[in-house]
Structure formats: structure tokens, C-alpha cells
Design a protein around this motif. Structure first.
Motif, PDB file in Angstrom:
ATOM      1  N   ARG A 114       0.848  -1.184   0.000  1.00 59.55           N
ATOM      2  CA  ARG A 114       0.000   0.000   0.000  1.00 59.55           C
ATOM      3  C   ARG A 114       0.879   1.228   0.000  1.00 59.55           C
ATOM      4  O   ARG A 114       2.019   1.182   0.455  1.00 59.55           O
ATOM      5  CB  ARG A 114      -0.930   0.005   1.195  1.00 59.55           C
ATOM      6  CG  ARG A 114      -0.242   0.243   2.540  1.00 59.55           C
ATOM      7  CD  ARG A 114       0.160  -1.058   3.212  1.00 59.55           C
ATOM      8  NE  ARG A 114       0.914  -0.922   4.442  1.00 59.55           N
ATOM      9  CZ  ARG A 114       0.394  -0.899   5.634  1.00 59.55           C
ATOM     10  NH1 ARG A 114      -0.892  -0.926   5.804  1.00 59.55           N
ATOM     11  NH2 ARG A 114       1.163  -0.830   6.683  1.00 59.55           N
ATOM     12  N   PRO A 115       0.350   2.335  -0.492  1.00 61.41           N
ATOM     13  CA  PRO A 115       1.106   3.579  -0.399  1.00 61.41           C
ATOM     14  C   PRO A 115       1.284   3.970   1.068  1.00 61.41           C
ATOM     15  O   PRO A 115       0.438   3.646   1.912  1.00 61.41           O
ATOM     16  CB  PRO A 115       0.213   4.595  -1.123  1.00 61.41           C
ATOM     17  CG  PRO A 115      -0.757   3.788  -1.914  1.00 61.41           C
ATOM     18  CD  PRO A 115      -0.918   2.490  -1.203  1.00 61.41           C
ATOM     19  N   LEU A 116       2.381   4.629   1.379  1.00 63.23           N
ATOM     20  CA  LEU A 116       2.634   5.092   2.741  1.00 63.23           C
ATOM     21  C   LEU A 116       1.436   5.887   3.258  1.00 63.23           C
ATOM     22  O   LEU A 116       0.875   6.701   2.534  1.00 63.23           O
ATOM     23  CB  LEU A 116       3.871   5.992   2.750  1.00 63.23           C
ATOM     24  CG  LEU A 116       4.877   5.773   3.883  1.00 63.23           C
ATOM     25  CD1 LEU A 116       5.233   4.307   4.046  1.00 63.23           C
ATOM     26  CD2 LEU A 116       6.118   6.598   3.656  1.00 63.23           C
ATOM     27  N   GLY A 117       1.024   5.589   4.476  1.00 63.91           N
ATOM     28  CA  GLY A 117      -0.103   6.288   5.071  1.00 63.91           C
ATOM     29  C   GLY A 117      -1.454   5.689   4.726  1.00 63.91           C
ATOM     30  O   GLY A 117      -2.484   6.202   5.127  1.00 63.91           O
ATOM     31  N   HIS A 118      -1.461   4.588   3.979  1.00 67.49           N
ATOM     32  CA  HIS A 118      -2.701   3.937   3.580  1.00 67.49           C
ATOM     33  C   HIS A 118      -2.685   2.479   4.029  1.00 67.49           C
ATOM     34  O   HIS A 118      -1.696   1.989   4.528  1.00 67.49           O
ATOM     35  CB  HIS A 118      -2.867   3.985   2.048  1.00 67.49           C
ATOM     36  CG  HIS A 118      -3.155   5.350   1.539  1.00 67.49           C
ATOM     37  ND1 HIS A 118      -4.423   5.799   1.315  1.00 67.49           N
ATOM     38  CD2 HIS A 118      -2.323   6.373   1.247  1.00 67.49           C
ATOM     39  CE1 HIS A 118      -4.369   7.042   0.883  1.00 67.49           C
ATOM     40  NE2 HIS A 118      -3.108   7.417   0.830  1.00 67.49           N
ATOM     41  N   GLY A 119      -3.807   1.799   3.811  1.00 66.05           N
ATOM     42  CA  GLY A 119      -3.886   0.370   4.100  1.00 66.05           C
ATOM     43  C   GLY A 119      -4.746   0.057   5.300  1.00 66.05           C
ATOM     44  O   GLY A 119      -5.390   0.932   5.873  1.00 66.05           O
ATOM     45  N   VAL A 120      -4.761  -1.221   5.659  1.00 67.02           N
ATOM     46  CA  VAL A 120      -5.567  -1.652   6.796  1.00 67.02           C
ATOM     47  C   VAL A 120      -4.848  -1.312   8.095  1.00 67.02           C
ATOM     48  O   VAL A 120      -3.639  -1.122   8.119  1.00 67.02           O
ATOM     49  CB  VAL A 120      -5.908  -3.164   6.717  1.00 67.02           C
ATOM     50  CG1 VAL A 120      -6.774  -3.456   5.526  1.00 67.02           C
ATOM     51  CG2 VAL A 120      -4.666  -4.019   6.695  1.00 67.02           C
ATOM     52  N   CYS A 121      -5.632  -1.227   9.179  1.00 70.86           N
ATOM     53  CA  CYS A 121      -5.103  -0.849  10.485  1.00 70.86           C
ATOM     54  C   CYS A 121      -5.600  -1.822  11.543  1.00 70.86           C
ATOM     55  O   CYS A 121      -6.419  -2.690  11.270  1.00 70.86           O
ATOM     56  CB  CYS A 121      -5.568   0.565  10.847  1.00 70.86           C
ATOM     57  SG  CYS A 121      -4.839   1.850   9.834  1.00 70.86           S
ATOM     58  N   SER A 122      -5.132  -1.620  12.748  1.00 70.68           N
ATOM     59  CA  SER A 122      -5.619  -2.397  13.876  1.00 70.68           C
ATOM     60  C   SER A 122      -7.139  -2.259  13.937  1.00 70.68           C
ATOM     61  O   SER A 122      -7.673  -1.162  13.820  1.00 70.68           O
ATOM     62  CB  SER A 122      -4.984  -1.860  15.154  1.00 70.68           C
ATOM     63  OG  SER A 122      -5.460  -2.551  16.262  1.00 70.68           O
ATOM     64  N   GLY A 123      -7.838  -3.368  14.072  1.00 72.38           N
ATOM     65  CA  GLY A 123      -9.297  -3.347  14.093  1.00 72.38           C
ATOM     66  C   GLY A 123      -9.918  -3.726  12.765  1.00 72.38           C
ATOM     67  O   GLY A 123     -11.122  -3.932  12.673  1.00 72.38           O
ATOM     68  N   ASP A 124      -9.106  -3.838  11.707  1.00 73.59           N
ATOM     69  CA  ASP A 124      -9.614  -4.223  10.389  1.00 73.59           C
ATOM     70  C   ASP A 124      -9.554  -5.733  10.156  1.00 73.59           C
ATOM     71  O   ASP A 124     -10.001  -6.218   9.115  1.00 73.59           O
ATOM     72  CB  ASP A 124      -8.827  -3.521   9.273  1.00 73.59           C
ATOM     73  CG  ASP A 124      -9.196  -2.057   9.137  1.00 73.59           C
ATOM     74  OD1 ASP A 124     -10.372  -1.720   9.378  1.00 73.59           O
ATOM     75  OD2 ASP A 124      -8.316  -1.250   8.791  1.00 73.59           O
ATOM     76  N   SER A 125      -8.992  -6.476  11.094  1.00 81.30           N
ATOM     77  CA  SER A 125      -8.864  -7.931  10.925  1.00 81.30           C
ATOM     78  C   SER A 125     -10.219  -8.559  10.618  1.00 81.30           C
ATOM     79  O   SER A 125     -11.236  -8.176  11.190  1.00 81.30           O
ATOM     80  CB  SER A 125      -8.285  -8.566  12.188  1.00 81.30           C
ATOM     81  OG  SER A 125      -6.962  -8.129  12.362  1.00 81.30           O
ATOM     82  N   GLY A 126     -10.212  -9.492   9.692  1.00 79.66           N
ATOM     83  CA  GLY A 126     -11.450 -10.141   9.258  1.00 79.66           C
ATOM     84  C   GLY A 126     -12.102  -9.444   8.087  1.00 79.66           C
ATOM     85  O   GLY A 126     -13.038  -9.959   7.494  1.00 79.66           O
ATOM     86  N   GLY A 127     -11.596  -8.272   7.733  1.00 77.16           N
ATOM     87  CA  GLY A 127     -12.165  -7.511   6.625  1.00 77.16           C
ATOM     88  C   GLY A 127     -11.745  -8.078   5.275  1.00 77.16           C
ATOM     89  O   GLY A 127     -10.752  -8.788   5.153  1.00 77.16           O
ATOM     90  N   PRO A 128     -12.499  -7.744   4.225  1.00 74.42           N
ATOM     91  CA  PRO A 128     -12.278  -8.326   2.906  1.00 74.42           C
ATOM     92  C   PRO A 128     -11.210  -7.618   2.083  1.00 74.42           C
ATOM     93  O   PRO A 128     -10.960  -6.423   2.242  1.00 74.42           O
ATOM     94  CB  PRO A 128     -13.644  -8.148   2.240  1.00 74.42           C
ATOM     95  CG  PRO A 128     -14.169  -6.873   2.835  1.00 74.42           C
ATOM     96  CD  PRO A 128     -13.700  -6.898   4.272  1.00 74.42           C
ATOM     97  N   ALA A 129     -10.609  -8.402   1.177  1.00 72.98           N
ATOM     98  CA  ALA A 129      -9.794  -7.878   0.088  1.00 72.98           C
ATOM     99  C   ALA A 129     -10.489  -8.351  -1.183  1.00 72.98           C
ATOM    100  O   ALA A 129     -10.688  -9.561  -1.386  1.00 72.98           O
ATOM    101  CB  ALA A 129      -8.369  -8.422   0.158  1.00 72.98           C
ATOM    102  N   VAL A 130     -10.905  -7.411  -2.025  1.00 78.08           N
ATOM    103  CA  VAL A 130     -11.745  -7.721  -3.179  1.00 78.08           C
ATOM    104  C   VAL A 130     -11.056  -7.277  -4.466  1.00 78.08           C
ATOM    105  O   VAL A 130     -10.537  -6.158  -4.541  1.00 78.08           O
ATOM    106  CB  VAL A 130     -13.125  -7.029  -3.045  1.00 78.08           C
ATOM    107  CG1 VAL A 130     -13.984  -7.254  -4.275  1.00 78.08           C
ATOM    108  CG2 VAL A 130     -13.834  -7.509  -1.782  1.00 78.08           C
ATOM    109  N   HIS A 131     -11.056  -8.169  -5.449  1.00 80.82           N
ATOM    110  CA  HIS A 131     -10.517  -7.863  -6.779  1.00 80.82           C
ATOM    111  C   HIS A 131     -11.549  -8.256  -7.823  1.00 80.82           C
ATOM    112  O   HIS A 131     -12.001  -9.402  -7.838  1.00 80.82           O
ATOM    113  CB  HIS A 131      -9.215  -8.626  -7.007  1.00 80.82           C
ATOM    114  CG  HIS A 131      -8.656  -8.482  -8.393  1.00 80.82           C
ATOM    115  ND1 HIS A 131      -8.063  -7.326  -8.828  1.00 80.82           N
ATOM    116  CD2 HIS A 131      -8.625  -9.343  -9.427  1.00 80.82           C
ATOM    117  CE1 HIS A 131      -7.684  -7.492 -10.080  1.00 80.82           C
ATOM    118  NE2 HIS A 131      -8.015  -8.701 -10.470  1.00 80.82           N
TER     119      HIS A 131
END
Length: 169
Positions: A114-131
């Protein structure tokens, strides 16, 4: 312990519909964050509509550099979780590329950059990655603080697809 799922809302634990979970099936090979996936059986079926629907499980790996949409209600600052669902774009990287950045990576894990300053964070676990409208990953963990340049690690839906289908029957 009672577990509930909220569906059909972009707000954290409000709106949409609440469904109780009657059974949790954890992947039998779960360990060290590899195969970090479980199936939740709901007490009653969700009724799909224009804001709530199923998503197909990916059948094949996506190319390196492919755009992936991730989402979650994780931290938006060091102390505050988001009340509204957040979305971001990440990019798939190969297992080998990810291993160069991390000490270890299980066979059922996949990474996104991910670009610096972006992406998933603490609390996002279990969330989807969709393509391209297919679920390719389920967020497993982040390294250090979010957005600091390390890859985000997901459970690989393609690698665990057979187990998922067998156990959701």
C-alpha cells in the motif's frame, strides 16, 4: 459467548440487520496466523437486497500489482476506531516479494502493498480484500502501526477455498 454479525450497513454496530452466530468453525490447520480463517453459521439466513449481497470466492490467483479494494472499521488514528466503513486501494504482491519484507509467511497467506499512510489498520482484521468483485483475501494482521510501509497480510481465499466450500455446506 454470544457472537452477532451486522450486515447491510456501513456504520459500526448500528443499522442494517443483526444475526446471531450459532456455530463457529475454525480452520483445523490454524497456527502462527497461517490459515487464519473461520466460518460463521448464522441462526437464520440473510435476505439479500440492493445493499446486502453475497460475494463470490476467487478461484484463481490474481497477478502481481493488481488493484485490490480493502475495507474495515479499524483505527483512523492511534486511539480511535472508525464509525463509518473505510475503503482503500492496495496492490497484490507475490509470496516471494512479501517474504523479502517479512520473516515468515505461511502457505495460506498473501500480501498486499500500500502507499505510505494507507492500508488496513488495527481493528480491520477479518475484513475483505476484493478484486474484480471477488473475495481474494481476509485481513489477518498488520505489522507495527498501519500505513508504515510493511505489507498487509491476508488469509488467501484461493488457498483456503476448498476448505471454505466443504465447511459451509
Amino acid at each position: 459467548e454470544l457472537i452477532s454479525v451486522y450486515a447491510g450497513t456501513i456504520y459500526y454496530i448500528t443499522g442494517g440487520v443483526e444475526k446471531r452466530v450459532s456455530l463457529v468453525t475454525i480452520h483445523p490447520a490454524y497456527g502462527g496466523n497461517n490459515n487464519d480463517i473461520a466460518i460463521l453459521k448464522l441462526n437464520s439466513a440473510l435476505e439479500f437486497n440492493d445493499v446486502m449481497n453475497s460475494i463470490p470466492l476467487a478461484k484463481k490467483n490474481i497477478p502481481d500489482g493488481a488493484q485490490v479494494i480493502v475495507s474495515g472499521w479499524g483505527h483512523v488514528s492511534s486511539t480511535k476506531a472508525s464509525y463509518v466503513l473505510q475503503y482503500d486501494t492496495e496492490y497484490s504482491i507475490s509470496h516471494a516479494q512479501c517474504l523479502r519484507r517479512l520473516d515468515r509467511l505461511g502457505s495460506a497467506m498473501r500480501c498486499m502493498r500500500r502507499p505510505l499512510g494507507h492500508g488496513v489498520c488495527s481493528g480491520d482484521s477479518g475484513g475483505p480484500a476484493v478484486h474484480n468483485g471477488e473475495l481474494i483475501g481476509v485481513n489477518s494482521y498488520v505489522i507495527n502501526d498501519c500505513g508504515l510501509g510493511f505489507p498487509d497480510v491476508f488469509t488467501d481465499v484461493v488457498a483456503t477455498r476448498g476448505w471454505i466450500i466443504k465447511n459451509m455446506k
